[in-house]
Write a protein that holds these residues in place. Structure first.
Motif, PDB file in Angstrom:
ATOM      1  N   VAL A  34     -12.015  -2.785   0.342  1.00  0.00           N
ATOM      2  CA  VAL A  34     -10.589  -2.529   0.180  1.00  0.00           C
ATOM      3  C   VAL A  34      -9.803  -3.415   1.150  1.00  0.00           C
ATOM      4  O   VAL A  34     -10.131  -3.498   2.325  1.00  0.00           O
ATOM      5  CB  VAL A  34     -10.273  -1.039   0.408  1.00  0.00           C
ATOM      6  CG1 VAL A  34      -8.787  -0.761   0.266  1.00  0.00           C
ATOM      7  CG2 VAL A  34     -11.066  -0.188  -0.575  1.00  0.00           C
ATOM      8  N   THR A  35      -8.768  -4.076   0.614  1.00  0.00           N
ATOM      9  CA  THR A  35      -7.945  -4.962   1.433  1.00  0.00           C
ATOM     10  C   THR A  35      -6.492  -4.504   1.419  1.00  0.00           C
ATOM     11  O   THR A  35      -6.049  -3.807   0.500  1.00  0.00           O
ATOM     12  CB  THR A  35      -7.994  -6.413   0.902  1.00  0.00           C
ATOM     13  OG1 THR A  35      -7.580  -6.428  -0.461  1.00  0.00           O
ATOM     14  CG2 THR A  35      -9.387  -6.999   1.013  1.00  0.00           C
ATOM     15  N   ASP A  36      -5.754  -4.897   2.438  1.00  0.00           N
ATOM     16  CA  ASP A  36      -4.329  -4.608   2.526  1.00  0.00           C
ATOM     17  C   ASP A  36      -3.600  -5.436   1.479  1.00  0.00           C
ATOM     18  O   ASP A  36      -3.816  -6.638   1.383  1.00  0.00           O
ATOM     19  CB  ASP A  36      -3.832  -4.961   3.937  1.00  0.00           C
ATOM     20  CG  ASP A  36      -2.373  -4.635   4.116  1.00  0.00           C
ATOM     21  OD1 ASP A  36      -1.542  -5.500   3.752  1.00  0.00           O
ATOM     22  OD2 ASP A  36      -2.059  -3.539   4.612  1.00  0.00           O
ATOM     23  N   ARG A  37      -2.730  -4.810   0.709  1.00  0.00           N
ATOM     24  CA  ARG A  37      -2.084  -5.531  -0.389  1.00  0.00           C
ATOM     25  C   ARG A  37      -1.080  -6.581   0.095  1.00  0.00           C
ATOM     26  O   ARG A  37      -0.796  -7.527  -0.611  1.00  0.00           O
ATOM     27  CB  ARG A  37      -1.444  -4.569  -1.369  1.00  0.00           C
ATOM     28  CG  ARG A  37      -0.112  -4.030  -0.931  1.00  0.00           C
ATOM     29  CD  ARG A  37       0.513  -3.148  -1.984  1.00  0.00           C
ATOM     30  NE  ARG A  37       0.938  -1.940  -1.301  1.00  0.00           N
ATOM     31  CZ  ARG A  37       0.923  -0.743  -1.808  1.00  0.00           C
ATOM     32  NH1 ARG A  37       0.510  -0.565  -3.023  1.00  0.00           N
ATOM     33  NH2 ARG A  37       1.320   0.284  -1.117  1.00  0.00           N
ATOM     34  N   ASP A  38      -0.545  -6.412   1.317  1.00  0.00           N
ATOM     35  CA  ASP A  38       0.420  -7.384   1.834  1.00  0.00           C
ATOM     36  C   ASP A  38      -0.251  -8.566   2.523  1.00  0.00           C
ATOM     37  O   ASP A  38       0.135  -9.709   2.313  1.00  0.00           O
ATOM     38  CB  ASP A  38       1.386  -6.703   2.811  1.00  0.00           C
ATOM     39  CG  ASP A  38       2.268  -5.666   2.121  1.00  0.00           C
ATOM     40  OD1 ASP A  38       2.586  -5.850   0.928  1.00  0.00           O
ATOM     41  OD2 ASP A  38       2.630  -4.671   2.781  1.00  0.00           O
ATOM     42  N   THR A  39      -1.253  -8.283   3.362  1.00  0.00           N
ATOM     43  CA  THR A  39      -1.869  -9.353   4.159  1.00  0.00           C
ATOM     44  C   THR A  39      -3.170  -9.874   3.570  1.00  0.00           C
ATOM     45  O   THR A  39      -3.616 -10.957   3.922  1.00  0.00           O
ATOM     46  CB  THR A  39      -2.169  -8.854   5.584  1.00  0.00           C
ATOM     47  OG1 THR A  39      -3.161  -7.825   5.526  1.00  0.00           O
ATOM     48  CG2 THR A  39      -0.914  -8.347   6.265  1.00  0.00           C
TER      49      THR A  39
END
Length: 104
Positions: A34-39
């Protein structure tokens, strides 16, 4: 199908590393870090899908607390996503508030 939560991952851990760790216990269908949608930076957890429930249980038992990239993994069965509510449009309804341009 067993959906497994894998927490406390190093931000540099790859899907390939997680996959190879779980493949020691059975057939791995999908790995999603899971990754941060902004960065776009990893958030430190992943989900692993294993096709056989018994193999998934073995992997959970064996890998919970296992060291990967210098971090002790937190591995358990994923819980269904909860509806967190919030958001959406809520119309105003009575109770004072905005002025209604009424002439007397």
């Amino acid at each position: 199908m067993k959906n497994i939560f894998v927490g406390n991952l190093s931000f540099g851990t790859t899907e390939g590393a997680v996959r190879s760790l779980f493949e020691n216990y059975g057939n791995v269908g999908r790995v999603s870090i899971v990754t941060d949608r902004d960065t776009g930076q990893a958030r430190g957890f992943a989900f692993v899908e294993m096709s056989d429930d018994a193999e998934g249980e073995k992997a959970i038992a064996a890998l919970n607390g296992h060291d990967l990239d210098g971090r002790a993994l937190n591995v358990n069965e994923a819980r269904p996503k909860e509806d967190r509510g919030g958001g959406g449009y809520k119309p105003r309804s009575g109770g004072g508030g905005g002025r209604q341009n009424k002439r007397w």
